[in-house]
Write an enzyme that holds these catalytic residues in place. Structure first.
Site, PDB file in Angstrom:
ATOM      1  CE  LYS A   1      87.926  18.155  13.785  1.00 46.02           C
ATOM      2  NZ  LYS A   1      87.681  18.832  15.065  1.00 46.02           N
TER       3      LYS A   1
HETATM    4  C1  E4P Z   1      89.639  17.723  17.756  1.00 47.38           C
HETATM    5  O1  E4P Z   1      89.578  18.215  16.685  1.00 47.38           O
HETATM    6  C2  E4P Z   1      88.486  17.396  18.593  1.00 47.38           C
HETATM    7  O2  E4P Z   1      87.472  18.282  18.254  1.00 47.38           O
HETATM    8  C3  E4P Z   1      88.789  17.542  20.035  1.00 47.38           C
HETATM    9  O3  E4P Z   1      90.165  17.616  20.279  1.00 47.38           O
HETATM   10  C4  E4P Z   1      88.101  16.528  20.905  1.00 47.38           C
HETATM   11  O4  E4P Z   1      88.487  16.743  22.240  1.00 47.38           O
HETATM   12  P1  E4P Z   1      87.683  16.144  23.492  1.00 47.38           P
HETATM   13  O5  E4P Z   1      87.931  14.686  23.534  1.00 47.38           O
HETATM   14  O6  E4P Z   1      88.268  16.858  24.663  1.00 47.38           O
HETATM   15  O7  E4P Z   1      86.229  16.484  23.241  1.00 47.38           O
END
Ligand code: E4P
Length: 219
Positions: A88
Site C-alpha cells: 500500500k
Molecule cells: C483504507 O485502506 C483506509 O485505511 C481506511 O479505509 C481509512 O478509513 P477511515 O477514514 O475510517 O480511517
C-alpha cells in the site's frame, strides 16, 4: 463485489472470515498502532498472521517511507512476506514512481489516500492493482464520497483500466450498498458495517412470527 475488512484486529478478521464472505484485509499505520503492534519485526509478523487467517485473500500492508528509495526498500520486504501481500503506497509523486516500479516487477500495489478522479487516473496509468478512494473522509467535509467512486468507475470503464476500485473509509452499511449499485470492485469496511448489512426489523419480526406459529401448532 469483494468484501475486505479494514482492521488489524485479528479477532475481527477471524470473525469476518468465519462468516464466509471475506475476500481480504486492508490495514494502515493508524490501524496497526491502534492494536499496539509496534517495532519492525512485530509489524511484519502481524502481517503474516493476517495472511494466515484470510487464506487466498489479499492483505494490504502500507509503507511508512515517503521517498522513492525508501518505499521500494520497504515494499520489497513486505512483498516477500507472503504472496497475498499488496503493497500500500500513498498518492504522492514518489509513490506513483514506486507503483510504476512495482508494476514492472509484478508486485501488486494499492494506491491509498485517493480523494479525486485525477489522482485515480494517474495511479491506474502507473499500474496500481487497486486504488483506495476514501468515502467517509470526504463525507466528513461535506463532499460526496460516493460520487467520487462513481466518477472513478466511469473513468476506468472508459479506458478498460485493470486497476480495481477499492472503496475505503466506509462508515456504514449504506455506503456498501451504494458502492455495489455503482460498480465498485471492492469495499473495505469495519466489521460493524458488514454485520449491519444482515439486519432488517422485518426479518426479526418475520422470524419471531414463524417461530411463534410453529410453537402454537406443535405445542
Ligand atoms: C483504507 O485502506 C483506509 O485505511 C481506511 O479505509 C481509512 O478509513 P477511515 O477514514 O475510517 O480511517
Amino acid at each position: 463485489m469483494k468484501f475486505f475488512i479494514d482492521t488489524a484486529n485479528l479477532e475481527q478478521i477471524q470473525e469476518a472470515y468465519d462468516l464466509g464472505v471475506l475476500d481480504g484485509v486492508t490495514t494502515n499505520p493508524s490501524l496497526m498502532a491502534k492494536e499496539g503492534i509496534v517495532g519492525q519485526q512485530n509489524i511484519l509478523d502481524h502481517y503474516v498472521k493476517i495472511c494466515e487467517i484470510v487464506g487466498d485473500g489479499d492483505v494490504s500492508a502500507e509503507v511508512i517511507s515517503t521517498d522513492y528509495e525508501g518505499m521500494i526498500r520497504e515494499g520489497e520486504i513486505l512483498a516477500e512476506l507472503h504472496e497475498n501481500i499488496v503493497v500500500k503506497i500513498p498518492m504522492i509523486k514518489d509513490g506513483i514512481k514506486a507503483i510504476k516500479y512495482f508494476s514492472e516487477k509484478d508486485i501488486r500495489t494499492n494506491c491509498t489516500l485517493i480523494f479525486s478522479a485525477g489522482q485515480a487516473l494517474v495511479a491506474a496509468k502507473a499500474g496500481a492493482s487497486y486504488v483506495s478512494p476514501f468515502i467517509g473522509r470526504l463525507d466528513d467535509i461535506h463532499l460526496d464520497g460516493i460520487h467520487l467512486i462513481e466518477q472513478i468507475v466511469g473513468v476506468y470503464n472508459n479506458y478498460f483500466f485493470e486497476t480495481e476500485v477499492l472503496a475505503a473509509s466506509i462508515r456504514n452499511p449504506l455506503h456498501i450498498v451504494k458502492c455495489a449499485e455503482i460498480g465498485a470492485d471492492v469495499v473495505t469496511c469495519p466489521l460493524s458495517s458488514i454485520l449491519g448489512l444482515l439486519n432488517h426489523p422485518l426479518t426479526d419480526a418475520g422470524l419471531a412470527k414463524f417461530l411463534a406459529d410453529h410453537k402454537k401448532a406443535n405445542g
